[in-house]
Scaffold this motif. Structure first.
Motif, PDB file in Angstrom:
ATOM      1  N   LEU A  29      -4.233  37.739 -23.423  1.00  0.00           N
ATOM      2  CA  LEU A  29      -4.166  38.120 -22.009  1.00  0.00           C
ATOM      3  C   LEU A  29      -2.916  37.551 -21.347  1.00  0.00           C
ATOM      4  N   ALA A  30      -2.586  36.302 -21.668  1.00  0.00           N
ATOM      5  CA  ALA A  30      -1.402  35.677 -21.071  1.00  0.00           C
ATOM      6  C   ALA A  30      -0.120  36.380 -21.525  1.00  0.00           C
ATOM      7  N   VAL A  31      -0.055  36.748 -22.782  1.00  0.00           N
ATOM      8  CA  VAL A  31       1.127  37.459 -23.276  1.00  0.00           C
ATOM      9  C   VAL A  31       1.244  38.826 -22.612  1.00  0.00           C
ATOM     10  N   SER A  32       0.135  39.522 -22.483  1.00  0.00           N
ATOM     11  CA  SER A  32       0.152  40.842 -21.843  1.00  0.00           C
ATOM     12  C   SER A  32       0.578  40.745 -20.384  1.00  0.00           C
ATOM     13  N   GLY A  34       2.236  38.233 -18.921  1.00  0.00           N
ATOM     14  CA  GLY A  34       3.605  37.734 -18.821  1.00  0.00           C
ATOM     15  C   GLY A  34       4.633  38.809 -19.142  1.00  0.00           C
ATOM     16  N   THR A  35       4.349  39.624 -20.150  1.00  0.00           N
ATOM     17  CA  THR A  35       5.254  40.723 -20.496  1.00  0.00           C
ATOM     18  C   THR A  35       5.353  41.727 -19.359  1.00  0.00           C
ATOM     19  N   TYR A  64      -2.304  40.033 -13.039  1.00  0.00           N
ATOM     20  CA  TYR A  64      -3.305  38.978 -12.925  1.00  0.00           C
ATOM     21  C   TYR A  64      -3.752  38.472 -14.299  1.00  0.00           C
ATOM     22  N   LEU A  65      -3.386  39.179 -15.368  1.00  0.00           N
ATOM     23  CA  LEU A  65      -3.785  38.751 -16.702  1.00  0.00           C
ATOM     24  C   LEU A  65      -3.116  37.447 -17.107  1.00  0.00           C
ATOM     25  N   GLY A  69      -5.355  34.450 -18.360  1.00  0.00           N
ATOM     26  CA  GLY A  69      -5.188  34.000 -19.738  1.00  0.00           C
ATOM     27  C   GLY A  69      -4.886  32.521 -19.829  1.00  0.00           C
ATOM     28  N   ILE A  70      -4.048  32.014 -18.930  1.00  0.00           N
ATOM     29  CA  ILE A  70      -3.722  30.581 -18.936  1.00  0.00           C
ATOM     30  C   ILE A  70      -4.963  29.749 -18.619  1.00  0.00           C
TER      31      ILE A  70
END
Length: 87
Positions: A29-32, A34-35, A64-65, A69-70
Protein backbone atom coordinates in the motif's frame (compact mmCIF):
# COMPACT_ATOMS: atom_id res chain seq x y z
CA UNK A 1 3.47 -25.61 16.64
CA UNK A 2 6.91 -24.08 16.90
CA UNK A 3 7.50 -21.42 19.51
CA UNK A 4 10.34 -18.93 19.05
CA UNK A 5 12.32 -17.86 22.08
CA UNK A 6 14.28 -14.68 22.61
CA UNK A 7 15.46 -13.31 25.94
CA UNK A 8 13.13 -15.52 27.98
CA UNK A 9 10.18 -14.40 25.89
CA UNK A 10 8.26 -16.91 23.78
CA UNK A 11 6.49 -15.83 20.61
CA UNK A 12 3.94 -17.95 18.81
CA UNK A 13 4.74 -18.91 15.20
CA UNK A 14 1.32 -17.78 13.97
CA UNK A 15 1.90 -14.34 15.45
CA UNK A 16 5.08 -13.98 13.40
CA UNK A 17 3.32 -15.10 10.21
CA UNK A 18 0.48 -12.65 10.84
CA UNK A 19 2.93 -9.81 11.42
CA UNK A 20 4.81 -10.65 8.21
CA UNK A 21 1.53 -10.71 6.27
CA UNK A 22 0.53 -7.25 7.52
CA UNK A 23 4.06 -5.97 6.92
CA UNK A 24 3.86 -6.99 3.25
CA UNK A 25 0.33 -5.60 2.86
CA UNK A 26 1.42 -2.28 4.38
CA UNK A 27 4.53 -2.20 2.20
CA UNK A 28 2.44 -2.74 -0.94
CA UNK A 29 0.00 0.00 0.00
CA UNK A 30 2.82 2.41 0.85
CA UNK A 31 4.58 1.75 -2.45
CA UNK A 32 1.35 2.22 -4.40
CA UNK A 33 0.49 5.47 -2.62
CA UNK A 34 4.03 6.81 -2.83
CA UNK A 35 4.27 6.05 -6.55
CA UNK A 36 0.99 7.81 -7.18
CA UNK A 37 2.06 10.85 -5.16
CA UNK A 38 5.32 11.05 -7.11
CA UNK A 39 3.44 10.62 -10.38
CA UNK A 40 1.25 13.60 -9.55
CA UNK A 41 4.40 15.73 -9.15
CA UNK A 42 4.17 16.11 -12.93
CA UNK A 43 1.48 18.70 -12.25
CA UNK A 44 4.11 21.16 -11.00
CA UNK A 45 5.67 21.83 -14.44
CA UNK A 46 2.17 22.35 -15.87
CA UNK A 47 1.72 25.41 -13.67
CA UNK A 48 0.41 24.17 -10.34
CA UNK A 49 1.96 25.72 -7.26
CA UNK A 50 3.11 23.42 -4.46
CA UNK A 51 0.09 24.36 -2.32
CA UNK A 52 -2.25 23.58 -5.21
CA UNK A 53 -0.46 20.24 -5.63
CA UNK A 54 -0.94 19.43 -1.92
CA UNK A 55 -4.60 20.43 -2.16
CA UNK A 56 -5.02 18.22 -5.25
CA UNK A 57 -3.47 15.10 -3.75
CA UNK A 58 -5.37 15.58 -0.50
CA UNK A 59 -8.56 14.91 -2.47
CA UNK A 60 -7.24 11.82 -4.30
CA UNK A 61 -8.15 8.50 -2.68
CA UNK A 62 -5.07 6.66 -3.99
CA UNK A 63 -2.74 9.14 -2.29
CA UNK A 64 -4.15 8.10 1.10
CA UNK A 65 -2.58 4.66 0.60
CA UNK A 66 0.87 5.99 1.54
CA UNK A 67 0.05 7.02 5.13
CA UNK A 68 -2.25 4.00 5.59
CA UNK A 69 0.54 1.67 4.48
CA UNK A 70 3.08 3.36 6.76
CA UNK A 71 0.69 3.02 9.71
CA UNK A 72 0.13 -0.69 8.97
CA UNK A 73 3.90 -1.25 8.75
CA UNK A 74 4.44 0.59 12.03
CA UNK A 75 1.74 -1.43 13.79
CA UNK A 76 3.05 -4.75 12.46
CA UNK A 77 6.56 -3.98 13.72
CA UNK A 78 5.98 -2.19 17.03
CA UNK A 79 2.68 -3.59 18.34
CA UNK A 80 3.52 -5.82 21.32
CA UNK A 81 3.32 -9.56 20.71
CA UNK A 82 1.27 -11.94 22.82
CA UNK A 83 3.42 -14.28 24.83
CA UNK A 84 2.88 -17.94 24.06
CA UNK A 85 2.71 -20.67 26.65
CA UNK A 86 5.38 -23.38 26.61
CA UNK A 87 4.32 -26.98 26.49
Amino acid sequence: MIIFEKDNETINEMDIVTRAFFLFIGFGLAVSGGTTSIMYLNLLPVGFTFLEYLHFISHRLECYLLPIGIIIIWISIYFPAKEATKR
